[in-house]
Scaffold this active site. Sequence first.
Site, mmCIF file in Angstrom:
data_model
loop_
_atom_site.group_PDB
_atom_site.id
_atom_site.type_symbol
_atom_site.label_atom_id
_atom_site.label_comp_id
_atom_site.label_asym_id
_atom_site.label_seq_id
_atom_site.Cartn_x
_atom_site.Cartn_y
_atom_site.Cartn_z
ATOM 1 N N ARG A 94 0.592 -0.797 0.427
ATOM 2 C CA ARG A 94 0.499 -0.124 0.132
ATOM 3 C C ARG A 94 0.788 1.090 0.017
ATOM 4 O O ARG A 94 2.022 1.255 0.315
ATOM 5 C CB ARG A 94 -1.219 0.026 1.506
ATOM 6 C CG ARG A 94 -2.040 -1.358 1.354
ATOM 7 C CD ARG A 94 -2.997 -0.806 2.326
ATOM 8 N NE ARG A 94 -3.182 0.423 2.330
ATOM 9 C CZ ARG A 94 -4.496 0.835 2.013
ATOM 10 N NH1 ARG A 94 -5.477 0.076 0.828
ATOM 11 N NH2 ARG A 94 -5.255 2.313 1.958
ATOM 12 N N HIS A 112 12.271 -2.836 -2.016
ATOM 13 C CA HIS A 112 11.954 -3.288 -3.416
ATOM 14 C C HIS A 112 13.039 -4.433 -4.066
ATOM 15 O O HIS A 112 14.081 -3.792 -4.337
ATOM 16 C CB HIS A 112 11.946 -1.710 -3.876
ATOM 17 C CG HIS A 112 11.211 -1.739 -5.504
ATOM 18 N ND1 HIS A 112 9.410 -2.576 -5.404
ATOM 19 C CD2 HIS A 112 11.164 -1.796 -6.777
ATOM 20 C CE1 HIS A 112 9.447 -1.814 -6.539
ATOM 21 N NE2 HIS A 112 10.616 -1.628 -7.435
ATOM 22 N N GLU A 145 6.960 10.136 -0.759
ATOM 23 C CA GLU A 145 5.386 9.856 -1.475
ATOM 24 C C GLU A 145 4.866 9.588 -2.663
ATOM 25 O O GLU A 145 4.141 9.563 -3.266
ATOM 26 C CB GLU A 145 4.141 11.593 -0.921
ATOM 27 C CG GLU A 145 4.205 11.806 0.621
ATOM 28 C CD GLU A 145 3.107 13.088 0.376
ATOM 29 O OE1 GLU A 145 2.489 13.344 0.395
ATOM 30 O OE2 GLU A 145 4.102 14.319 1.362
ATOM 31 N N GLY A 146 6.010 9.055 -3.466
ATOM 32 C CA GLY A 146 6.193 8.857 -4.355
ATOM 33 C C GLY A 146 6.056 7.071 -4.371
ATOM 34 O O GLY A 146 5.376 6.450 -3.524
ATOM 35 N N GLU A 177 17.082 -9.758 -0.957
ATOM 36 C CA GLU A 177 16.460 -9.485 0.143
ATOM 37 C C GLU A 177 16.636 -9.164 1.690
ATOM 38 O O GLU A 177 16.976 -8.795 2.742
ATOM 39 C CB GLU A 177 15.241 -8.955 -0.033
ATOM 40 C CG GLU A 177 14.519 -8.618 -1.969
ATOM 41 C CD GLU A 177 13.365 -9.021 -1.723
ATOM 42 O OE1 GLU A 177 12.238 -8.421 -0.696
ATOM 43 O OE2 GLU A 177 12.548 -8.874 -3.402
HETATM 44 C C1 GAR Z 1 9.333 -8.641 -1.651
HETATM 45 O O1 GAR Z 1 9.786 -9.323 -2.821
HETATM 46 C C2 GAR Z 1 9.453 -7.040 -1.464
HETATM 47 O O2 GAR Z 1 10.662 -6.995 -2.215
HETATM 48 C C3 GAR Z 1 8.544 -7.063 -2.269
HETATM 49 O O3 GAR Z 1 7.354 -7.667 -2.311
HETATM 50 C C4 GAR Z 1 7.921 -9.015 -1.560
HETATM 51 C C5 GAR Z 1 7.391 -9.224 -0.124
HETATM 52 O O4 GAR Z 1 7.950 -10.929 -0.183
HETATM 53 N N1 GAR Z 1 7.593 -5.784 -2.266
HETATM 54 C C6 GAR Z 1 7.356 -4.601 -3.142
HETATM 55 O O5 GAR Z 1 7.550 -5.402 -4.371
HETATM 56 C C7 GAR Z 1 6.884 -3.521 -2.701
HETATM 57 N N2 GAR Z 1 7.070 -2.666 -3.557
HETATM 58 P P1 GAR Z 1 8.002 -11.120 1.907
HETATM 59 O O6 GAR Z 1 6.600 -10.550 1.749
HETATM 60 O O7 GAR Z 1 8.393 -12.504 1.661
HETATM 61 O O8 GAR Z 1 8.475 -10.374 2.651
#
Ligand code: GAR
Length: 220
Positions: A94, A112, A145-146, A177
Amino acid sequence: MAGLLKLGVLISGGGSNLQSIIDHIEKGALPARIQIVISNNPDAPGLARAQRHGIACTVVSHRDFSSREEYDSELTRILKDAGAELIVLAGFMRILSGGFLRAFEDRVINIHPALLPSFPGTNVQQAAIDYGVKFSGCTVHFVDEGVDTGPAIIQAAVPVLPDDTADVLAARILRQEHRIYPQAIRYFAEGRIIKKGRHVEITGIGDPDRAVLHNPPLDD
Ligand code: GAR
Protein backbone atom coordinates in the site's frame (compact mmCIF):
# COMPACT_ATOMS: atom_id res chain seq x y z
CA MET A 1 16.47 -4.08 27.22
CA ALA A 2 18.03 -0.66 26.61
CA GLY A 3 19.72 0.09 23.30
CA LEU A 4 17.44 -1.94 21.08
CA LEU A 5 15.85 -0.15 18.11
CA LYS A 6 12.08 -0.57 18.35
CA LEU A 7 10.53 -1.68 15.06
CA GLY A 8 7.02 -1.63 13.66
CA VAL A 9 6.80 -4.02 10.70
CA LEU A 10 4.04 -3.74 8.10
CA ILE A 11 3.26 -6.72 5.87
CA SER A 12 0.69 -7.84 3.31
CA GLY A 13 1.81 -11.34 2.36
CA GLY A 14 4.28 -14.14 2.91
CA GLY A 15 6.52 -12.33 5.34
CA SER A 16 9.83 -13.91 4.34
CA ASN A 17 11.55 -10.54 4.91
CA LEU A 18 9.87 -10.34 8.33
CA GLN A 19 11.23 -13.83 9.02
CA SER A 20 14.74 -12.79 8.06
CA ILE A 21 14.56 -9.80 10.41
CA ILE A 22 13.29 -12.05 13.22
CA ASP A 23 16.09 -14.56 12.56
CA HIS A 24 18.79 -11.88 12.62
CA ILE A 25 17.43 -10.49 15.89
CA GLU A 26 17.21 -13.96 17.46
CA LYS A 27 20.79 -14.85 16.53
CA GLY A 28 22.05 -11.57 18.02
CA ALA A 29 23.03 -10.00 14.67
CA LEU A 30 20.56 -7.11 14.84
CA PRO A 31 20.18 -4.91 17.94
CA ALA A 32 16.45 -4.39 17.47
CA ARG A 33 13.12 -5.53 18.84
CA ILE A 34 9.88 -5.93 16.87
CA GLN A 35 7.20 -4.14 18.91
CA ILE A 36 4.37 -4.94 16.54
CA VAL A 37 3.58 -6.50 13.16
CA ILE A 38 0.60 -5.07 11.28
CA SER A 39 -0.97 -6.65 8.21
CA ASN A 40 -3.59 -5.03 6.00
CA ASN A 41 -4.46 -8.53 4.78
CA PRO A 42 -6.15 -10.90 7.25
CA ASP A 43 -4.88 -13.92 5.28
CA ALA A 44 -1.22 -12.90 5.20
CA PRO A 45 0.91 -15.98 5.99
CA GLY A 46 3.41 -13.60 7.63
CA LEU A 47 1.05 -13.21 10.62
CA ALA A 48 1.69 -16.82 11.65
CA ARG A 49 5.44 -16.17 11.53
CA ALA A 50 5.05 -13.34 14.06
CA GLN A 51 2.82 -15.46 16.29
CA ARG A 52 5.28 -18.36 16.21
CA HIS A 53 7.93 -16.06 17.64
CA GLY A 54 5.68 -14.49 20.28
CA ILE A 55 5.58 -11.11 18.52
CA ALA A 56 2.47 -8.94 18.89
CA CYS A 57 0.56 -8.71 15.63
CA THR A 58 -2.69 -7.27 14.43
CA VAL A 59 -4.74 -6.99 11.26
CA VAL A 60 -5.91 -3.56 10.16
CA SER A 61 -7.82 -4.10 6.94
CA HIS A 62 -7.98 -1.15 4.60
CA ARG A 63 -11.44 -2.40 3.62
CA ASP A 64 -12.76 -1.22 6.99
CA PHE A 65 -11.86 2.43 6.31
CA SER A 66 -13.43 4.90 3.95
CA SER A 67 -10.26 6.85 3.10
CA ARG A 68 -6.50 6.37 2.95
CA GLU A 69 -6.06 9.12 5.54
CA GLU A 70 -8.37 7.39 8.06
CA TYR A 71 -6.61 4.09 7.50
CA ASP A 72 -3.18 5.63 7.86
CA SER A 73 -4.12 7.49 11.05
CA GLU A 74 -5.19 4.20 12.61
CA LEU A 75 -1.83 2.69 11.63
CA THR A 76 -0.08 5.75 13.10
CA ARG A 77 -1.98 5.41 16.38
CA ILE A 78 -1.12 1.72 16.75
CA LEU A 79 2.54 2.22 15.84
CA LYS A 80 2.93 5.18 18.22
CA ASP A 81 1.20 3.26 21.03
CA ALA A 82 3.62 0.39 20.44
CA GLY A 83 6.56 2.79 20.70
CA ALA A 84 7.88 2.00 17.20
CA GLU A 85 10.94 4.09 16.30
CA LEU A 86 11.50 2.71 12.78
CA ILE A 87 8.70 1.62 10.45
CA VAL A 88 9.76 -1.28 8.24
CA LEU A 89 7.63 -2.04 5.18
CA ALA A 90 8.20 -5.71 4.42
CA GLY A 91 6.08 -6.56 1.39
CA PHE A 92 3.43 -4.03 2.43
CA MET A 93 1.53 -3.39 -0.78
CA ARG A 94 0.00 0.00 0.00
CA ILE A 95 1.00 3.60 -0.58
CA LEU A 96 1.32 5.64 2.61
CA SER A 97 -0.10 9.16 2.84
CA GLY A 98 1.86 12.33 3.59
CA GLY A 99 0.29 12.47 7.07
CA PHE A 100 1.70 9.07 7.97
CA LEU A 101 5.14 9.94 6.61
CA ARG A 102 5.21 13.23 8.55
CA ALA A 103 4.33 11.35 11.75
CA PHE A 104 7.48 9.23 11.25
CA GLU A 105 9.74 11.61 9.36
CA ASP A 106 12.85 9.84 7.93
CA ARG A 107 11.77 6.77 9.89
CA VAL A 108 9.94 4.73 7.23
CA ILE A 109 11.85 2.32 5.03
CA ASN A 110 10.84 -0.11 2.30
CA ILE A 111 12.39 -2.93 0.32
CA HIS A 112 11.73 -3.18 -3.40
CA PRO A 113 12.72 -6.11 -5.67
CA ALA A 114 14.56 -4.10 -8.35
CA LEU A 115 17.50 -1.74 -8.69
CA LEU A 116 15.64 1.56 -8.35
CA PRO A 117 15.03 3.89 -10.08
CA SER A 118 14.66 1.12 -12.69
CA PHE A 119 11.45 -0.87 -12.46
CA PRO A 120 9.32 0.75 -9.77
CA GLY A 121 5.81 -0.60 -9.13
CA THR A 122 4.69 -4.21 -9.47
CA ASN A 123 5.64 -7.27 -11.61
CA VAL A 124 9.14 -5.86 -11.72
CA GLN A 125 11.02 -9.14 -12.11
CA GLN A 126 9.22 -9.84 -15.41
CA ALA A 127 9.82 -6.22 -16.47
CA ALA A 128 13.58 -6.62 -15.87
CA ILE A 129 13.64 -9.85 -17.92
CA ASP A 130 11.62 -8.27 -20.74
CA TYR A 131 13.95 -5.26 -20.86
CA GLY A 132 17.02 -7.48 -21.17
CA VAL A 133 19.07 -5.98 -18.32
CA LYS A 134 22.12 -7.96 -17.16
CA PHE A 135 21.56 -7.14 -13.50
CA SER A 136 18.54 -6.67 -11.35
CA GLY A 137 18.38 -6.79 -7.59
CA CYS A 138 16.80 -5.09 -4.64
CA THR A 139 16.82 -1.71 -2.96
CA VAL A 140 16.17 -0.63 0.62
CA HIS A 141 15.07 2.99 0.54
CA PHE A 142 13.47 5.71 2.60
CA VAL A 143 9.81 6.08 1.79
CA ASP A 144 8.54 9.36 0.39
CA GLU A 145 5.19 10.24 -1.15
CA GLY A 146 6.05 8.79 -4.56
CA VAL A 147 5.95 5.15 -5.65
CA ASP A 148 9.39 3.64 -4.89
CA THR A 149 11.07 7.04 -5.31
CA GLY A 150 12.72 7.65 -1.92
CA PRO A 151 16.51 7.85 -1.33
CA ALA A 152 18.34 4.51 -1.53
CA ILE A 153 20.12 3.16 1.57
CA ILE A 154 21.56 -0.11 0.23
CA GLN A 155 21.20 -2.11 -2.97
CA ALA A 156 22.13 -5.66 -3.92
CA ALA A 157 22.64 -6.63 -7.56
CA VAL A 158 22.04 -10.13 -8.90
CA PRO A 159 22.65 -11.36 -12.45
CA VAL A 160 19.73 -11.88 -14.79
CA LEU A 161 20.42 -15.17 -16.59
CA PRO A 162 19.26 -16.23 -20.07
CA ASP A 163 16.73 -18.85 -18.94
CA ASP A 164 15.29 -16.89 -16.04
CA THR A 165 11.56 -16.86 -15.44
CA ALA A 166 10.08 -14.16 -13.20
CA ASP A 167 9.79 -16.71 -10.36
CA VAL A 168 13.40 -17.85 -10.65
CA LEU A 169 14.67 -14.28 -10.73
CA ALA A 170 12.36 -13.28 -7.84
CA ALA A 171 13.79 -16.10 -5.71
CA ARG A 172 17.37 -15.03 -6.52
CA ILE A 173 16.53 -11.45 -5.58
CA LEU A 174 14.66 -12.48 -2.42
CA ARG A 175 17.75 -14.26 -1.08
CA GLN A 176 19.56 -10.91 -1.22
CA GLU A 177 16.58 -9.04 0.26
CA HIS A 178 16.95 -11.27 3.29
CA ARG A 179 20.54 -10.08 3.66
CA ILE A 180 20.29 -6.36 2.94
CA TYR A 181 17.13 -5.55 4.92
CA PRO A 182 18.57 -6.65 8.28
CA GLN A 183 21.81 -4.86 7.34
CA ALA A 184 19.96 -1.60 6.62
CA ILE A 185 18.07 -1.83 9.92
CA ARG A 186 21.36 -2.46 11.66
CA TYR A 187 22.78 0.75 10.13
CA PHE A 188 19.86 2.56 11.75
CA ALA A 189 20.27 0.83 15.08
CA GLU A 190 23.95 1.72 15.12
CA GLY A 191 23.33 5.36 14.11
CA ARG A 192 25.41 4.99 10.94
CA ILE A 193 23.00 6.63 8.47
CA ILE A 194 23.57 10.23 7.40
CA LYS A 195 20.80 11.50 5.11
CA LYS A 196 21.38 14.66 3.12
CA GLY A 197 18.48 15.22 0.77
CA ARG A 198 18.51 12.30 -1.70
CA HIS A 199 21.95 11.17 -0.60
CA VAL A 200 22.37 8.57 2.09
CA GLU A 201 25.83 8.01 3.48
CA ILE A 202 26.70 5.04 5.66
CA THR A 203 29.58 5.50 8.06
CA GLY A 204 32.14 2.80 8.80
CA ILE A 205 31.85 0.75 5.59
CA GLY A 206 34.61 -1.59 4.33
CA ASP A 207 36.55 -1.57 1.03
CA PRO A 208 34.22 -0.13 -1.69
CA ASP A 209 36.06 -2.13 -4.43
CA ARG A 210 34.36 -5.22 -3.01
CA ALA A 211 31.08 -3.82 -4.37
CA VAL A 212 32.09 -4.06 -8.08
CA LEU A 213 30.25 -6.68 -10.19
CA HIS A 214 30.28 -7.81 -13.83
CA ASN A 215 27.77 -9.95 -15.69
CA PRO A 216 28.82 -11.86 -17.74
CA PRO A 217 32.04 -12.08 -15.72
CA LEU A 218 35.20 -10.60 -17.30
CA ASP A 219 37.57 -13.11 -19.01
CA ASP A 220 40.69 -12.21 -17.00
C1 GAR B 1 9.41 -8.87 -1.61
O1 GAR B 1 10.02 -9.31 -2.81
C2 GAR B 1 9.42 -7.36 -1.54
O2 GAR B 1 10.60 -6.79 -2.09
C3 GAR B 1 8.22 -7.01 -2.37
O3 GAR B 1 7.25 -7.96 -2.01
C4 GAR B 1 7.91 -9.16 -1.62
C5 GAR B 1 7.41 -9.53 -0.24
O4 GAR B 1 7.88 -10.78 0.14
N1 GAR B 1 7.78 -5.68 -2.10
C6 GAR B 1 7.31 -4.87 -3.04
O5 GAR B 1 7.17 -5.20 -4.20
C7 GAR B 1 6.91 -3.49 -2.54
N2 GAR B 1 6.80 -2.59 -3.64
P1 GAR B 1 7.76 -11.27 1.65
O6 GAR B 1 6.31 -11.01 2.07
O7 GAR B 1 8.06 -12.74 1.56
O8 GAR B 1 8.74 -10.50 2.47
